[in-house]
Design an enzyme around this catalytic site. Structure first.
Site, PDB file in Angstrom:
ATOM      1  N   PHE A 194      41.391  53.834  -8.947  1.00 22.65           N
ATOM      2  CA  PHE A 194      40.047  53.332  -8.671  1.00 22.65           C
ATOM      3  C   PHE A 194      40.092  52.448  -7.543  1.00 22.65           C
ATOM      4  O   PHE A 194      40.817  51.365  -8.000  1.00 22.65           O
ATOM      5  CB  PHE A 194      39.579  52.692 -10.134  1.00 22.65           C
ATOM      6  CG  PHE A 194      37.983  52.474 -10.136  1.00 22.65           C
ATOM      7  CD1 PHE A 194      36.953  53.618 -10.176  1.00 22.65           C
ATOM      8  CD2 PHE A 194      37.509  51.337  -9.771  1.00 22.65           C
ATOM      9  CE1 PHE A 194      35.781  53.451 -10.025  1.00 22.65           C
ATOM     10  CE2 PHE A 194      36.211  51.035  -9.900  1.00 22.65           C
ATOM     11  CZ  PHE A 194      35.177  52.214  -9.826  1.00 22.65           C
TER      12      PHE A 194
ATOM     13  N   ASP B 195      44.552  49.809 -16.708  1.00 23.13           N
ATOM     14  CA  ASP B 195      43.236  49.801 -16.729  1.00 23.13           C
ATOM     15  C   ASP B 195      42.723  50.799 -17.478  1.00 23.13           C
ATOM     16  O   ASP B 195      43.062  51.955 -17.551  1.00 23.13           O
ATOM     17  CB  ASP B 195      42.772  49.980 -15.170  1.00 23.13           C
ATOM     18  CG  ASP B 195      41.157  49.855 -14.859  1.00 23.13           C
ATOM     19  OD1 ASP B 195      40.630  49.963 -15.908  1.00 23.13           O
ATOM     20  OD2 ASP B 195      40.815  49.677 -13.849  1.00 23.13           O
TER      21      ASP B 195
ATOM     22  N   TYR C   5      30.839  49.005 -20.539  1.00 21.17           N
ATOM     23  CA  TYR C   5      29.466  49.552 -20.264  1.00 21.17           C
ATOM     24  C   TYR C   5      29.427  50.979 -20.098  1.00 21.17           C
ATOM     25  O   TYR C   5      28.502  51.864 -20.085  1.00 21.17           O
ATOM     26  CB  TYR C   5      28.814  49.114 -18.827  1.00 21.17           C
ATOM     27  CG  TYR C   5      29.683  49.425 -17.828  1.00 21.17           C
ATOM     28  CD1 TYR C   5      29.896  50.482 -16.885  1.00 21.17           C
ATOM     29  CD2 TYR C   5      30.248  48.011 -17.088  1.00 21.17           C
ATOM     30  CE1 TYR C   5      30.692  50.377 -15.772  1.00 21.17           C
ATOM     31  CE2 TYR C   5      31.242  48.191 -16.138  1.00 21.17           C
ATOM     32  CZ  TYR C   5      31.395  49.251 -15.345  1.00 21.17           C
ATOM     33  OH  TYR C   5      32.219  49.293 -14.238  1.00 21.17           O
ATOM     34  N   LYS C   6      30.833  51.456 -20.352  1.00 16.96           N
ATOM     35  CA  LYS C   6      30.949  53.024 -20.500  1.00 16.96           C
ATOM     36  C   LYS C   6      30.932  53.661 -21.877  1.00 16.96           C
ATOM     37  O   LYS C   6      30.112  53.648 -22.590  1.00 16.96           O
ATOM     38  CB  LYS C   6      32.253  53.371 -19.555  1.00 16.96           C
ATOM     39  CG  LYS C   6      32.353  53.094 -18.173  1.00 16.96           C
ATOM     40  CD  LYS C   6      33.612  53.525 -17.662  1.00 16.96           C
ATOM     41  CE  LYS C   6      33.787  52.920 -16.307  1.00 16.96           C
ATOM     42  NZ  LYS C   6      32.795  53.487 -15.253  1.00 16.96           N
TER      43      LYS C   6
ATOM     44  N   ARG D 199      31.564  65.870 -11.877  1.00 17.89           N
ATOM     45  CA  ARG D 199      32.428  65.269 -13.152  1.00 17.89           C
ATOM     46  C   ARG D 199      31.422  65.387 -14.359  1.00 17.89           C
ATOM     47  O   ARG D 199      29.978  64.781 -14.009  1.00 17.89           O
ATOM     48  CB  ARG D 199      32.625  63.705 -12.934  1.00 17.89           C
ATOM     49  CG  ARG D 199      33.477  63.160 -13.858  1.00 17.89           C
ATOM     50  CD  ARG D 199      34.156  61.928 -13.476  1.00 17.89           C
ATOM     51  NE  ARG D 199      32.985  60.810 -13.368  1.00 17.89           N
ATOM     52  CZ  ARG D 199      33.146  59.633 -13.303  1.00 17.89           C
ATOM     53  NH1 ARG D 199      34.437  58.998 -13.326  1.00 17.89           N
ATOM     54  NH2 ARG D 199      32.308  58.575 -13.402  1.00 17.89           N
TER      55      ARG D 199
END
Length: 405
Positions: A123, A192, A217-218, A364
């Site tokens: 990422f 991560d 927030y996911k 995705r």
């Protein structure tokens, strides 16, 4: 497949939890791996914080409402969900900032070594944070393909930094094996967990991990820009020194000393004043995940993703799957490669099926099982088949890329 989906939904032990989320009518939401849905309890909790704790009690709420301990309190709740001890996790800042803190801490703990090893395609913020420290002369960035990472661990590597669940493909790293390999080479490891925390079982202490970060927030449904969290193994709490020596990380922040003295525990990772509204919203989401149970969430996630693949196959949809075919080897998502992935994604969104696109060609779909049904999988597969059959993705409106996707 739709009838089979209805039978599966009828026997779903998590069905009751869907009603605890505010899912818009007519929307099949397959983007919970970017932004989780709103828990219905969150607005009420925020109103309480705003009107009562802030509005009426004002500054007294730092004590009376426990604001001062909220970062630690939520960290304690996240800890068992990622295989950590209560005193090893704290909720604070963003994933990027926590990465900077812990990369810096790890480098200082390995004097004479400057290499931070990662993989190409990690990422971006993970790689950018290494690059930023490299510009300051504090680090040296080294990238190796995932199949060559173990061989790249030499005497110059201070830290191995990897994302447990790859954000594009969903492929999982063997956390225990790579952590062991890094330790054998004298390096530390920072994981991560942004696409793992709250979605699948993680055992940081069982794998003897050193550090970890993750976002709120996911899969934790903390809302846009929700505070992140950070983990430091208990054995490193004394030695780890983060560079952002803000007042809240002080051993006695209200002593107002001119000189900095770090808090002895994980609270040393705090920097500025905690964002109380964001933390209050995050706590609601974390409590929900804890109530449901990560094991149950992942079990249903695997079932949903496999059923989605079956539905696509039944409809004759042929897409290049870039996620592992083995559900045990991937996170809570499926990713497909297509030259027109962006336009297909936009056409699906126009139909109410919200997945996402990752440049340059990844379509995705995330599976947040607390609010998704098997019927949604059958319907999403139908919409995707129709978009491809009709060629409606070729509409100029869908092919025009927006600045934010």
């Amino acid at each position: 497949m739709l009838e089979r989906a209805k039978c599966l939904d009828a026997g779903d032990p998590l069905e009751e939890f869907r009603e605890r989320f505010d899912v818009p009518e007519g929307v099949i939401y397959l983007d919970g791996n970017s932004l989780g849905c709103l828990p219905k309890a969150t607005p009420e909790r925020l109103e309480q914080v705003v009107r009562e704790e802030w509005g009426r009690n004002l500054i007294r709420s730092w004590n009376s409402a426990g604001w001062i301990d909220l970062s630690s309190k939520i960290g304690t709740k996240i800890a068992p969900l990622i295989g950590a001890r209560a005193d090893e996790v704290i909720a604070c800042d963003s994933t990027s900032i926590n990465l900077f803190k812990l990369i810096s801490a790890a480098l200082a703990m390995r004097p004479g070594r400057k290499v931070v090893l990662s993989e190409p395609g990690n990422f971006p913020t993970d790689l950018y944070m290494i690059e930023g420290l490299e510009r300051q002369g504090l680090a040296e960035r080294r990238l190796a393909p995932r199949e060559a990472l173990a061989d790249a661990l030499d005497g110059d590597v201070a830290l191995l930094l990897l994302t447990h669940t790859h954000y594009k493909t969903g492929e999982l790293f063997d956390m225990a094996a790579l952590t062991h390999a890094a330790h054998e080479a004298g390096a530390l490891v920072l994981w991560d967990l942004s696409h793992s925390g709250g979605a699948l079982p993680v055992d940081l202490n069982g794998c003897e991990a050193d550090f970890a970060v993750g976002c709120g927030y996911k899969y934790f449904n903390g809302g846009p820009g929700a505070p992140a969290y950070a983990f430091v193994a208990e054995r490193h709490l004394k030695a780890a020194r983060q560079p952002l020596t803000g007042w809240m990380g002080h051993a006695a922040p209200f002593a107002f000393s001119d000189d900095y003295k770090a808090a002895p525990g994980v609270e040393k990772l705090l920097c500025g004043t905690p964002p109380i509204l964001g933390l209050a919203a995050l706590e609601v989401g974390v409590d929900l995940v804890a109530e449901i149970g990560v094991d149950r969430l992942y079990e249903k996630s695997q079932a949903l993703s496999e059923f989605f693949r079956q539905c696509l196959s039944e409809r004759g949809v042929v897409l290049d799957l870039v996620s592992p075919t083995d559900p045990d080897a991937r996170g809570s998502q499926l990713s497909f490669r297509h030259d027109e992935a962006y336009a297909i994604c936009q056409a699906l969104i126009a139909r109410g099926v919200i997945g996402d696109f990752r440049d340059p060609d990844i379509l995705r779909f995330g599976f947040a099982p607390a609010y998704l049904r098997f019927e949604h999988m059958a319907e999403a597969a139908r919409h995707l088949a129709e978009v491809l059959e009709t060629g409606e993705w070729q509409c100029a409106e869908f092919r025009q890329r927006a600045a934010v996707t």
